[in-house]
Design a protein around this motif. Sequence first.
Motif, PDB file in Angstrom:
ATOM      1  N   PRO A  62      -0.078  25.837   0.230  1.00 63.57           N
ATOM      2  CA  PRO A  62      -1.421  26.016   0.786  1.00 63.57           C
ATOM      3  C   PRO A  62      -1.379  26.640   2.178  1.00 63.57           C
ATOM      4  O   PRO A  62      -0.452  26.421   2.957  1.00 63.57           O
ATOM      5  N   ASP A  63      -2.409  27.412   2.464  1.00 63.47           N
ATOM      6  CA  ASP A  63      -2.586  28.001   3.796  1.00 63.47           C
ATOM      7  C   ASP A  63      -3.261  26.943   4.677  1.00 63.47           C
ATOM      8  O   ASP A  63      -4.480  26.912   4.815  1.00 63.47           O
ATOM      9  N   VAL A  64      -2.449  26.047   5.213  1.00 62.76           N
ATOM     10  CA  VAL A  64      -2.924  24.948   6.067  1.00 62.76           C
ATOM     11  C   VAL A  64      -2.026  24.881   7.304  1.00 62.76           C
ATOM     12  O   VAL A  64      -0.909  25.386   7.293  1.00 62.76           O
ATOM     13  N   PRO A  65      -2.501  24.252   8.374  1.00 57.03           N
ATOM     14  CA  PRO A  65      -1.669  24.175   9.582  1.00 57.03           C
ATOM     15  C   PRO A  65      -0.348  23.446   9.337  1.00 57.03           C
ATOM     16  O   PRO A  65      -0.279  22.490   8.567  1.00 57.03           O
ATOM     17  N   THR A  67      -7.288  29.215   5.352  1.00 59.69           N
ATOM     18  CA  THR A  67      -8.191  29.269   4.205  1.00 59.69           C
ATOM     19  C   THR A  67      -8.073  28.037   3.315  1.00 59.69           C
ATOM     20  O   THR A  67      -8.980  27.753   2.543  1.00 59.69           O
ATOM     21  N   GLY A  68      -6.949  27.337   3.385  1.00 61.00           N
ATOM     22  CA  GLY A  68      -6.706  26.221   2.491  1.00 61.00           C
ATOM     23  C   GLY A  68      -6.301  26.671   1.096  1.00 61.00           C
ATOM     24  O   GLY A  68      -5.968  25.849   0.253  1.00 61.00           O
ATOM     25  N   ASN A 123       1.006  33.248   8.601  1.00 59.97           N
ATOM     26  CA  ASN A 123       1.913  32.508   9.479  1.00 59.97           C
ATOM     27  C   ASN A 123       2.076  31.043   9.092  1.00 59.97           C
ATOM     28  O   ASN A 123       3.157  30.479   9.226  1.00 59.97           O
ATOM     29  N   SER A 124       0.995  30.427   8.625  1.00 62.29           N
ATOM     30  CA  SER A 124       1.067  28.988   8.324  1.00 62.29           C
ATOM     31  C   SER A 124       2.080  28.699   7.213  1.00 62.29           C
ATOM     32  O   SER A 124       2.813  27.710   7.284  1.00 62.29           O
ATOM     33  N   ILE A 125       2.130  29.563   6.211  1.00 58.07           N
ATOM     34  CA  ILE A 125       3.057  29.336   5.106  1.00 58.07           C
ATOM     35  C   ILE A 125       4.482  29.679   5.540  1.00 58.07           C
ATOM     36  O   ILE A 125       5.435  28.976   5.189  1.00 58.07           O
ATOM     37  N   THR A 126       4.627  30.724   6.354  1.00 58.88           N
ATOM     38  CA  THR A 126       5.948  31.045   6.896  1.00 58.88           C
ATOM     39  C   THR A 126       6.458  29.888   7.741  1.00 58.88           C
ATOM     40  O   THR A 126       7.632  29.506   7.656  1.00 58.88           O
ATOM     41  N   ALA A 127       5.581  29.309   8.555  1.00 56.22           N
ATOM     42  CA  ALA A 127       5.964  28.163   9.393  1.00 56.22           C
ATOM     43  C   ALA A 127       6.351  26.975   8.523  1.00 56.22           C
ATOM     44  O   ALA A 127       7.322  26.265   8.819  1.00 56.22           O
TER      45      ALA A 127
END
Length: 194
Positions: free
Chosen positions: A18-21, A45-46, A60-64
């Motif tokens: 998921p695209d989450v922090p 976006t979630g 970036n969130s998924i890379t992180a």
Amino acid sequence: FVYATAMENGYTPCDEYPDVPTTFQFFDGQENKTWTPQNSEGKYTGAMMTLRQAMARSVNSITANMMKMMGPEKVANTAKKLGINSPLEAVPALCLGSSDVSIYELVNAYGTFVNNGTWTEPIFITRIEDKYGNVLQEFVPQTKEAMNEESAYLMVHMLKGGTEEKDGTALGLYRYKIFGGNEIGGKTGTTSNY
């Protein structure tokens, strides 16, 4: 290099996240701190995305998240194996390019993917001949196995995502009419000051 590390550790381009922090906790020598990388648009976006989609869109969130799972040291080691010689600080921000490397090093390292996992020393002159065509000197580049062939293949597929996936950051290359039957892949750079 984060995604290359993931491919080497059994992940696939089809794995979804998921695209989450994603928040990192660390000690800076004086106090405990946290760091939560932002996406370039400043929002999440979630949505669930494959790793290929996330890399193609520079999410970036998924890379992180992948960096958190792999660990900065493992990612730095992968980059070194692939041909990066510049100093790499093994910190969470490495996943977003916090250490400077040259284009030469990046081309050198990315070449490993298209060479089926074999790192090949970049050389400019391969042979010197006299005016009669007699070979005076040949130069053979050094090579070494840097990653397994399957992971290299998956990384080529991942890199092509920027030009093939919906909202891929390299789709703008089509306006230059350079494809003509060629397969093109790549990874866009930073959004800081364009």
